[in-house]
Scaffold this motif. Structure first.
Motif, PDB file in Angstrom:
ATOM      1  N   ARG A 105      28.054  46.438  55.174  1.00  0.00           N
ATOM      2  CA  ARG A 105      28.818  46.870  54.003  1.00  0.00           C
ATOM      3  C   ARG A 105      29.003  45.648  53.110  1.00  0.00           C
ATOM      4  N   TRP A 106      28.867  45.875  51.804  1.00  0.00           N
ATOM      5  CA  TRP A 106      29.055  44.806  50.839  1.00  0.00           C
ATOM      6  C   TRP A 106      29.973  45.301  49.740  1.00  0.00           C
ATOM      7  N   ASP A 107      30.985  44.506  49.438  1.00  0.00           N
ATOM      8  CA  ASP A 107      31.937  44.814  48.382  1.00  0.00           C
ATOM      9  C   ASP A 107      31.703  43.853  47.225  1.00  0.00           C
ATOM     10  N   LEU A 108      31.488  44.401  46.046  1.00  0.00           N
ATOM     11  CA  LEU A 108      31.273  43.591  44.853  1.00  0.00           C
ATOM     12  C   LEU A 108      32.381  43.850  43.848  1.00  0.00           C
ATOM     13  N   VAL A 109      32.871  42.789  43.237  1.00  0.00           N
ATOM     14  CA  VAL A 109      33.786  42.923  42.117  1.00  0.00           C
ATOM     15  C   VAL A 109      32.958  43.417  40.939  1.00  0.00           C
ATOM     16  N   VAL A 110      33.487  44.387  40.202  1.00  0.00           N
ATOM     17  CA  VAL A 110      32.809  44.878  39.006  1.00  0.00           C
ATOM     18  C   VAL A 110      33.529  44.305  37.795  1.00  0.00           C
ATOM     19  N   VAL A 111      32.817  43.489  37.048  1.00  0.00           N
ATOM     20  CA  VAL A 111      33.354  42.945  35.801  1.00  0.00           C
ATOM     21  C   VAL A 111      33.123  44.015  34.738  1.00  0.00           C
ATOM     22  N   PRO A 112      34.169  44.461  34.057  1.00  0.00           N
ATOM     23  CA  PRO A 112      33.989  45.520  33.055  1.00  0.00           C
ATOM     24  C   PRO A 112      32.920  45.173  32.027  1.00  0.00           C
ATOM     25  N   PRO A 113      32.104  46.145  31.644  1.00  0.00           N
ATOM     26  CA  PRO A 113      30.993  45.896  30.716  1.00  0.00           C
ATOM     27  C   PRO A 113      31.409  45.276  29.386  1.00  0.00           C
ATOM     28  N   ASP A 114      32.594  45.593  28.903  1.00  0.00           N
ATOM     29  CA  ASP A 114      33.020  45.092  27.599  1.00  0.00           C
ATOM     30  C   ASP A 114      33.650  43.694  27.663  1.00  0.00           C
ATOM     31  N   THR A 115      33.591  43.050  28.824  1.00  0.00           N
ATOM     32  CA  THR A 115      34.125  41.705  28.988  1.00  0.00           C
ATOM     33  C   THR A 115      33.221  40.701  28.260  1.00  0.00           C
ATOM     34  N   THR A 116      33.838  39.740  27.600  1.00  0.00           N
ATOM     35  CA  THR A 116      33.045  38.711  26.921  1.00  0.00           C
ATOM     36  C   THR A 116      32.402  37.799  27.962  1.00  0.00           C
ATOM     37  N   GLU A 117      31.344  37.130  27.556  1.00  0.00           N
ATOM     38  CA  GLU A 117      30.670  36.211  28.466  1.00  0.00           C
ATOM     39  C   GLU A 117      31.607  35.087  28.915  1.00  0.00           C
ATOM     40  N   GLU A 118      32.432  34.605  27.997  1.00  0.00           N
ATOM     41  CA  GLU A 118      33.373  33.534  28.329  1.00  0.00           C
ATOM     42  C   GLU A 118      34.379  33.979  29.387  1.00  0.00           C
ATOM     43  N   ALA A 119      34.792  35.228  29.357  1.00  0.00           N
ATOM     44  CA  ALA A 119      35.745  35.740  30.346  1.00  0.00           C
ATOM     45  C   ALA A 119      35.041  36.170  31.630  1.00  0.00           C
ATOM     46  N   ALA A 120      33.823  36.670  31.521  1.00  0.00           N
ATOM     47  CA  ALA A 120      33.102  37.173  32.694  1.00  0.00           C
ATOM     48  C   ALA A 120      32.641  36.054  33.617  1.00  0.00           C
ATOM     49  N   GLU A 121      32.202  34.954  33.058  1.00  0.00           N
ATOM     50  CA  GLU A 121      31.639  33.874  33.872  1.00  0.00           C
ATOM     51  C   GLU A 121      32.601  33.380  34.945  1.00  0.00           C
ATOM     52  N   PRO A 122      33.872  33.056  34.631  1.00  0.00           N
ATOM     53  CA  PRO A 122      34.766  32.608  35.703  1.00  0.00           C
ATOM     54  C   PRO A 122      35.075  33.696  36.727  1.00  0.00           C
ATOM     55  N   LEU A 123      35.110  34.951  36.297  1.00  0.00           N
ATOM     56  CA  LEU A 123      35.339  36.050  37.238  1.00  0.00           C
ATOM     57  C   LEU A 123      34.190  36.148  38.230  1.00  0.00           C
ATOM     58  N   MET A 124      32.974  36.047  37.731  1.00  0.00           N
ATOM     59  CA  MET A 124      31.809  36.143  38.602  1.00  0.00           C
ATOM     60  C   MET A 124      31.721  34.941  39.537  1.00  0.00           C
TER      61      MET A 124
END
Length: 132
Positions: A105-124
């Motif tokens: 089983r693998w659990d992945l965080v889903v970064v919302p599609p409308d997230t900016t690249e600047e906000a998505a990068e640290p989340l990922m």
């Protein structure tokens, strides 16, 4: 049953997926996925095609029912049936769970599609480091 695009997939922007390094220890999160839309039928084949072969054939996917509005009971991806399940809206809002019989089983965080690249990068990055 809904049919998704079959292999080979047509030209598509790069898959936005970051996985945690493989280790023998269980992790709360195995990485992060940043889809380009909330259309699970369009997005899921790209995600599954980009996963490591060692994860095996994903046969079941669980998503949050509030986050992904249109979720059929199953879809056909690369000539394989993938069962789709929805959780309650308050449960695991930004995660997707992938199951492969006999593999794990693998659990992945889903970064919302409308997230900016600047906000998505640290989340990922945090999800790939196991800090999500």
């Amino acid at each position: 049953m809904t049919t998704a695009p079959q292999s080979p997939l047509p030209s598509h922007p790069r898959l936005r997926l970051r996985l945690a390094p493989h280790s023998g220890m269980p992790r709360p999160v195995d990485g992060a996925w940043w889809p380009r839309s909330y259309d699970l039928i369009a997005e899921l084949p790209w995600l599954l095609a980009g996963l490591p072969r060692a994860w095996g054939h994903i046969t079941s996917v669980t998503v949050n029912g509030a986050t992904w509005p249109a979720v059929p009971g199953r879809i056909l991806v690369s000539n394989q049936v993938v069962r789709l399940h929805r959780t309650r809206p308050a449960s695991a809002t930004h995660t997707i769970v992938l199951l492969a019989p006999g593999q794990g089983r693998w659990d992945l965080v889903v970064v919302p599609p409308d997230t900016t690249e600047e906000a998505a990068e640290p989340l990922m990055a945090a999800a790939a480091d196991g800090q999500a």
